[in-house]
Write a protein that holds these residues in place. Structure first.
Motif, PDB file in Angstrom:
ATOM      1  N   GLN A  58      28.564  44.667  22.161  1.00  0.00           N
ATOM      2  CA  GLN A  58      29.051  45.738  21.496  1.00  0.00           C
ATOM      3  C   GLN A  58      30.588  45.459  21.170  1.00  0.00           C
ATOM      4  O   GLN A  58      31.176  45.871  20.086  1.00  0.00           O
ATOM      5  CB  GLN A  58      29.099  47.122  22.393  1.00  0.00           C
ATOM      6  CG  GLN A  58      27.763  47.838  22.735  1.00  0.00           C
ATOM      7  CD  GLN A  58      27.731  48.836  23.515  1.00  0.00           C
ATOM      8  OE1 GLN A  58      28.611  48.975  24.556  1.00  0.00           O
ATOM      9  NE2 GLN A  58      26.637  49.615  23.291  1.00  0.00           N
ATOM     10  N   SER A  59      31.192  44.707  22.335  1.00  0.00           N
ATOM     11  CA  SER A  59      32.604  44.454  22.118  1.00  0.00           C
ATOM     12  C   SER A  59      32.754  43.259  20.899  1.00  0.00           C
ATOM     13  O   SER A  59      33.742  43.344  19.921  1.00  0.00           O
ATOM     14  CB  SER A  59      33.335  43.699  23.285  1.00  0.00           C
ATOM     15  OG  SER A  59      33.239  44.805  24.241  1.00  0.00           O
ATOM     16  N   VAL A  60      31.783  42.334  20.712  1.00  0.00           N
ATOM     17  CA  VAL A  60      31.604  41.209  19.817  1.00  0.00           C
ATOM     18  C   VAL A  60      31.611  42.153  18.243  1.00  0.00           C
ATOM     19  O   VAL A  60      32.492  41.626  17.389  1.00  0.00           O
ATOM     20  CB  VAL A  60      30.620  40.334  19.960  1.00  0.00           C
ATOM     21  CG1 VAL A  60      30.102  39.562  18.824  1.00  0.00           C
ATOM     22  CG2 VAL A  60      30.744  39.574  21.048  1.00  0.00           C
ATOM     23  N   CYS A  61      30.848  43.088  18.221  1.00  0.00           N
ATOM     24  CA  CYS A  61      30.821  43.815  16.741  1.00  0.00           C
ATOM     25  C   CYS A  61      31.956  44.735  16.709  1.00  0.00           C
ATOM     26  O   CYS A  61      32.090  45.060  15.598  1.00  0.00           O
ATOM     27  CB  CYS A  61      29.628  44.549  16.951  1.00  0.00           C
ATOM     28  SG  CYS A  61      27.802  43.802  17.084  1.00  0.00           S
ATOM     29  N   ASP A  62      32.644  44.971  17.630  1.00  0.00           N
ATOM     30  CA  ASP A  62      33.935  45.879  17.497  1.00  0.00           C
ATOM     31  C   ASP A  62      34.950  45.170  16.741  1.00  0.00           C
ATOM     32  O   ASP A  62      36.024  44.741  17.510  1.00  0.00           O
ATOM     33  CB  ASP A  62      34.289  46.576  18.657  1.00  0.00           C
ATOM     34  CG  ASP A  62      35.457  47.549  18.373  1.00  0.00           C
ATOM     35  OD1 ASP A  62      35.609  47.858  17.347  1.00  0.00           O
ATOM     36  OD2 ASP A  62      36.048  47.694  19.402  1.00  0.00           O
ATOM     37  N   VAL A  63      34.905  44.819  15.449  1.00  0.00           N
ATOM     38  CA  VAL A  63      35.976  43.978  14.743  1.00  0.00           C
ATOM     39  C   VAL A  63      36.541  44.731  13.496  1.00  0.00           C
ATOM     40  O   VAL A  63      35.837  45.555  12.949  1.00  0.00           O
ATOM     41  CB  VAL A  63      35.461  42.547  14.411  1.00  0.00           C
ATOM     42  CG1 VAL A  63      35.453  41.768  15.586  1.00  0.00           C
ATOM     43  CG2 VAL A  63      34.209  42.598  13.803  1.00  0.00           C
ATOM     44  N   PRO A  64      37.708  44.658  13.047  1.00  0.00           N
ATOM     45  CA  PRO A  64      38.064  45.014  11.766  1.00  0.00           C
ATOM     46  C   PRO A  64      37.383  44.776  10.507  1.00  0.00           C
ATOM     47  O   PRO A  64      36.999  43.414  10.626  1.00  0.00           O
ATOM     48  CB  PRO A  64      39.661  45.007  11.888  1.00  0.00           C
ATOM     49  CG  PRO A  64      39.768  43.851  12.602  1.00  0.00           C
ATOM     50  CD  PRO A  64      38.740  43.738  13.623  1.00  0.00           C
ATOM     51  N   GLU A  65      37.590  45.038   9.588  1.00  0.00           N
ATOM     52  CA  GLU A  65      37.128  44.640   8.345  1.00  0.00           C
ATOM     53  C   GLU A  65      38.044  43.512   7.731  1.00  0.00           C
ATOM     54  O   GLU A  65      39.284  43.382   8.340  1.00  0.00           O
ATOM     55  CB  GLU A  65      37.169  45.829   7.091  1.00  0.00           C
ATOM     56  CG  GLU A  65      36.335  46.912   7.428  1.00  0.00           C
ATOM     57  CD  GLU A  65      34.650  46.186   7.240  1.00  0.00           C
ATOM     58  OE1 GLU A  65      34.475  45.545   6.448  1.00  0.00           O
ATOM     59  OE2 GLU A  65      33.845  46.806   8.246  1.00  0.00           O
ATOM     60  N   PRO A  66      37.612  42.524   6.874  1.00  0.00           N
ATOM     61  CA  PRO A  66      38.375  41.696   6.547  1.00  0.00           C
ATOM     62  C   PRO A  66      39.722  41.976   5.745  1.00  0.00           C
ATOM     63  O   PRO A  66      40.932  41.364   6.023  1.00  0.00           O
ATOM     64  CB  PRO A  66      37.469  40.750   5.449  1.00  0.00           C
ATOM     65  CG  PRO A  66      36.200  40.970   5.893  1.00  0.00           C
ATOM     66  CD  PRO A  66      36.139  42.582   6.428  1.00  0.00           C
ATOM     67  N   GLU A  67      39.596  42.827   5.165  1.00  0.00           N
ATOM     68  CA  GLU A  67      41.173  43.538   4.433  1.00  0.00           C
ATOM     69  C   GLU A  67      42.022  44.029   5.359  1.00  0.00           C
ATOM     70  O   GLU A  67      43.032  43.919   5.330  1.00  0.00           O
ATOM     71  CB  GLU A  67      40.447  44.876   3.509  1.00  0.00           C
ATOM     72  CG  GLU A  67      39.751  44.427   2.388  1.00  0.00           C
ATOM     73  CD  GLU A  67      38.365  44.263   2.676  1.00  0.00           C
ATOM     74  OE1 GLU A  67      37.874  44.571   3.785  1.00  0.00           O
ATOM     75  OE2 GLU A  67      37.381  44.109   1.880  1.00  0.00           O
ATOM     76  N   ASP A  68      41.442  44.369   6.607  1.00  0.00           N
ATOM     77  CA  ASP A  68      42.737  44.745   7.662  1.00  0.00           C
ATOM     78  C   ASP A  68      42.963  43.637   8.389  1.00  0.00           C
ATOM     79  O   ASP A  68      44.025  43.549   8.735  1.00  0.00           O
ATOM     80  CB  ASP A  68      41.990  45.964   8.556  1.00  0.00           C
ATOM     81  CG  ASP A  68      41.655  47.184   7.749  1.00  0.00           C
ATOM     82  OD1 ASP A  68      42.200  47.475   6.690  1.00  0.00           O
ATOM     83  OD2 ASP A  68      40.581  47.873   8.070  1.00  0.00           O
ATOM     84  N   ARG A  69      42.086  42.789   8.693  1.00  0.00           N
ATOM     85  CA  ARG A  69      42.355  41.548   9.539  1.00  0.00           C
ATOM     86  C   ARG A  69      43.041  40.807   9.063  1.00  0.00           C
ATOM     87  O   ARG A  69      44.192  40.106   9.657  1.00  0.00           O
ATOM     88  CB  ARG A  69      40.915  40.839   9.887  1.00  0.00           C
ATOM     89  CG  ARG A  69      40.956  39.540  10.438  1.00  0.00           C
ATOM     90  CD  ARG A  69      41.065  39.501  11.706  1.00  0.00           C
ATOM     91  NE  ARG A  69      41.210  38.123  12.323  1.00  0.00           N
ATOM     92  CZ  ARG A  69      41.211  37.891  13.835  1.00  0.00           C
ATOM     93  NH1 ARG A  69      41.467  38.715  14.265  1.00  0.00           N
ATOM     94  NH2 ARG A  69      41.401  36.575  13.904  1.00  0.00           N
ATOM     95  N   PHE A  70      42.910  40.713   7.541  1.00  0.00           N
ATOM     96  CA  PHE A  70      43.939  39.518   7.035  1.00  0.00           C
ATOM     97  C   PHE A  70      44.974  40.114   5.973  1.00  0.00           C
ATOM     98  O   PHE A  70      45.682  39.496   5.298  1.00  0.00           O
ATOM     99  CB  PHE A  70      43.097  38.702   6.018  1.00  0.00           C
ATOM    100  CG  PHE A  70      42.012  37.848   6.951  1.00  0.00           C
ATOM    101  CD1 PHE A  70      42.457  36.882   7.853  1.00  0.00           C
ATOM    102  CD2 PHE A  70      40.825  38.043   6.970  1.00  0.00           C
ATOM    103  CE1 PHE A  70      41.662  36.025   8.499  1.00  0.00           C
ATOM    104  CE2 PHE A  70      39.729  37.197   7.582  1.00  0.00           C
ATOM    105  CZ  PHE A  70      40.306  36.325   8.394  1.00  0.00           C
ATOM    106  N   SER A  71      44.868  41.373   6.294  1.00  0.00           N
ATOM    107  CA  SER A  71      45.963  42.264   5.341  1.00  0.00           C
ATOM    108  C   SER A  71      45.914  41.879   3.831  1.00  0.00           C
ATOM    109  O   SER A  71      46.733  41.499   3.208  1.00  0.00           O
ATOM    110  CB  SER A  71      47.525  41.896   5.720  1.00  0.00           C
ATOM    111  OG  SER A  71      47.630  42.341   7.095  1.00  0.00           O
ATOM    112  N   MET A  72      44.677  42.188   3.539  1.00  0.00           N
ATOM    113  CA  MET A  72      44.440  41.651   1.884  1.00  0.00           C
ATOM    114  C   MET A  72      44.110  43.052   0.974  1.00  0.00           C
ATOM    115  O   MET A  72      43.693  43.980   1.561  1.00  0.00           O
ATOM    116  CB  MET A  72      43.035  40.845   2.033  1.00  0.00           C
ATOM    117  CG  MET A  72      42.893  39.481   2.600  1.00  0.00           C
ATOM    118  SD  MET A  72      41.341  38.750   2.722  1.00  0.00           S
ATOM    119  CE  MET A  72      40.900  38.827   0.986  1.00  0.00           C
ATOM    120  N   ASP A  73      44.479  42.824   0.005  1.00  0.00           N
ATOM    121  CA  ASP A  73      44.281  44.003  -1.190  1.00  0.00           C
ATOM    122  C   ASP A  73      44.185  43.396  -2.567  1.00  0.00           C
ATOM    123  O   ASP A  73      44.277  42.052  -2.627  1.00  0.00           O
ATOM    124  CB  ASP A  73      45.685  44.930  -1.096  1.00  0.00           C
ATOM    125  CG  ASP A  73      46.990  44.103  -1.354  1.00  0.00           C
ATOM    126  OD1 ASP A  73      47.203  43.070  -2.002  1.00  0.00           O
ATOM    127  OD2 ASP A  73      48.070  44.734  -0.871  1.00  0.00           O
TER     128      ASP A  73
END
Length: 470
Positions: A214-229
């Motif tokens: 469950q903790s493995v799957c608890d990750v942010p989206e790539p946009e939030d992880r790498f601050s992408m827009d």
């Protein structure tokens, strides 16, 4: 493909950091033995007894598991093996569950997408079934091979020419098998007491594995992880480099076409337009042949043909580019010129540079080529310098905003202070006026006498320089 990718480079380093210390401790104890099969334990005991005494044992060599378990010595040895197996498995499991942050982000995000996709496609499936598949990806496919054969994945340090002993491989295989059953909550078959003890341990360990997955799957989206827009590509300095084989390229193309409706439902999506231009997935030989033909055309074609082809490609790219990201209008105007017009404009610019002294004849062509090459080499430095200047400007702007906020707070403070002072002053004047009015009302009325009356009463005797008659 994903698991193979994360078993190399960063993924291999992550396996080494997560599993390396625990497995190294397991391999250092060469006297450790884990045997839970009653028949194997029984035969090993018989052989050791005969070796120590030098006499043939009176017990039969071939027995059933039930007869082997009837021997107290066999039970004692199996109990010790089960305790050792539990301790070693706990050690490896602790290394896995406490190193969650060391797992590659791509692997964790894939596990999250896999869980969500399965939940959306099979809403009636329970959490146990979903995380069983996630555990198959994260543990069985990614970690289990490194536990079984750590020397093959460079997880532990081994000296040249040294190899794992069969007993060491048996221990690692036993640990991996118990963890695999714990991840899937799958019990061992059998009715012996040692099987029941292992199954009870598997049930207890499964809850720890479940929390880990469950903790493995608890990750942010790539946009939030790498601050992408949508502007990240314009601001990036170091372009990402992707190493991909031809077969992986074809497989990626195939997957994109299969899931095109989900990935780009909008007809104007850039990915959909690219896939439309690419067409169906070509074969390997067809792709190589097309590449060779394109190379031959690029070498042998006339300059006008190449120019027209480049202009068409540029027009297609401009048509797909959003308005905010399009090139400068002057560049667009230059791009719309014909080949001859571009040549003439280049010659005029060269003569102008020659007149300014930037270029000196007769080797003008080589000079301009060297300048272009130097500019290309220094583009990275220019980007870094612009990035540093932009960062400094952002910091300056942030400081100015903080200073402006501070002064605004000071102005508000002084405004409130002055207002309160004026209110207090007004209140003080009002109080003094009321006090004065009150004192005036309490005084006796004043009496007035003229100088003549005072003279008559003998109070005033004479006034200097003034006759008495006046």
């Amino acid at each position: 493909m994903l698991v193979n990718f994360y078993r190399h480079a960063r993924g291999q380093n992550a396996l080494r950091e997560v599993l390396g210390p625990a497995l190294q401790d397991v391999l250092q104890d060469r006297t450790l033995s884990i045997r839970t099969d009653p028949v194997d334990v029984y035969k090993t005991w018989i052989n050791q007894t005969e070796t120590q005494t030098g006499h043939k044992s009176s017990l039969p060599y071939e027995v059933s598991p039930e007869d082997a378990l009837a021997q107290p010595e066999v039970q004692r040895r199996i109990d010790i093996s089960i305790i050792n197996l539990k301790n070693l498995t706990d050690r490896v499991l602790k290394a896995i569950t406490t190193s969650l942050h060391k797992l590659p982000y791509g692997l964790r995000y894939t596990a999250k997408v896999l869980r969500d996709a399965l939940k959306a496609k099979f809403p009636e499936a329970g959490e146990d079934e979903l995380y069983k598949i996630v555990g198959n990806l994260v543990y069985y496919r990614y970690m289990n091979p490194a536990i079984v054969a750590p020397d093959g994945f460079d997880v532990v340090d081994r000296s040249a020419g040294s190899a794992l002993q069969p007993e060491q491989r048996h221990i690692l295989g036993s640990i991996a098998r118990v963890l695999q059953h714990a991840a899937a909550n799958k019990h061992f078959h059998g009715g012996g007491y040692h099987i029941r003890a292992l199954n009870q341990y598997i049930s207890q360990t499964h809850s720890r594995f479940r929390r880990f997955l469950q903790s493995v799957c608890d990750v942010p989206e790539p946009e939030d992880r790498f601050s992408m827009d949508e502007y990240s590509e314009l601001l990036i300095v170091n372009r990402p480099v992707i190493y991909i084989s031809v077969s992986e390229l074809l497989n990626t193309h195939k997957l994109l076409l299969e899931h095109q409706e989900v990935l780009c439902p909008d007809p104007s999506d850039p990915l959909g337009l690219i896939l439309k231009d690419l067409g169906p997935v070509p074969g390997l030989q067809e792709l190589i042949g097309t590449a060779n033909r394109c190379s031959a055309v690029a070498i042998r074609s006339e300059p006008e043909v190449c120019h027209d082809w480049l202009m068409q490609r540029r027009a297609q790219q401009d048509a797909r580019t959003p308005e905010k990201m399009k090139r400068n209008q002057s560049l667009v105007a230059n791009g719309n010129l014909s080949l001859e017009e571009k040549k003439r404009k280049i010659l005029r610019s060269l003569r102008r540079l020659e007149g300014l002294g930037t270029l000196k004849p007769p080797d003008i062509e080589n000079q301009i080529l060297q300048m272009i090459a130097k500019d290309i080499r220094q583009q990275r430095l220019h980007r870094q310098r612009r990035g540093a200047e932009l960062l400094k400007l952002h910091q300056t702007l942030s400081s100015l905003q903080a200073k402006s906020s501070f002064h605004s707070e000071q102005v508000d403070y002084y405004r409130h202070y002055i207002t309160s002072c004026l209110d207090n002053l007004t209140a003080s004047k009002s109080t003094n006026q009321k006090a004065a009015d009150g004192k005036g009302r309490n005084k006796l009325p004043a009496l007035s006498y003229s100088a003549t009356r005072l003279h008559e009463k003998g109070v005033l005797l004479a006034i200097e320089d003034l006759p008495v008659t006046q």
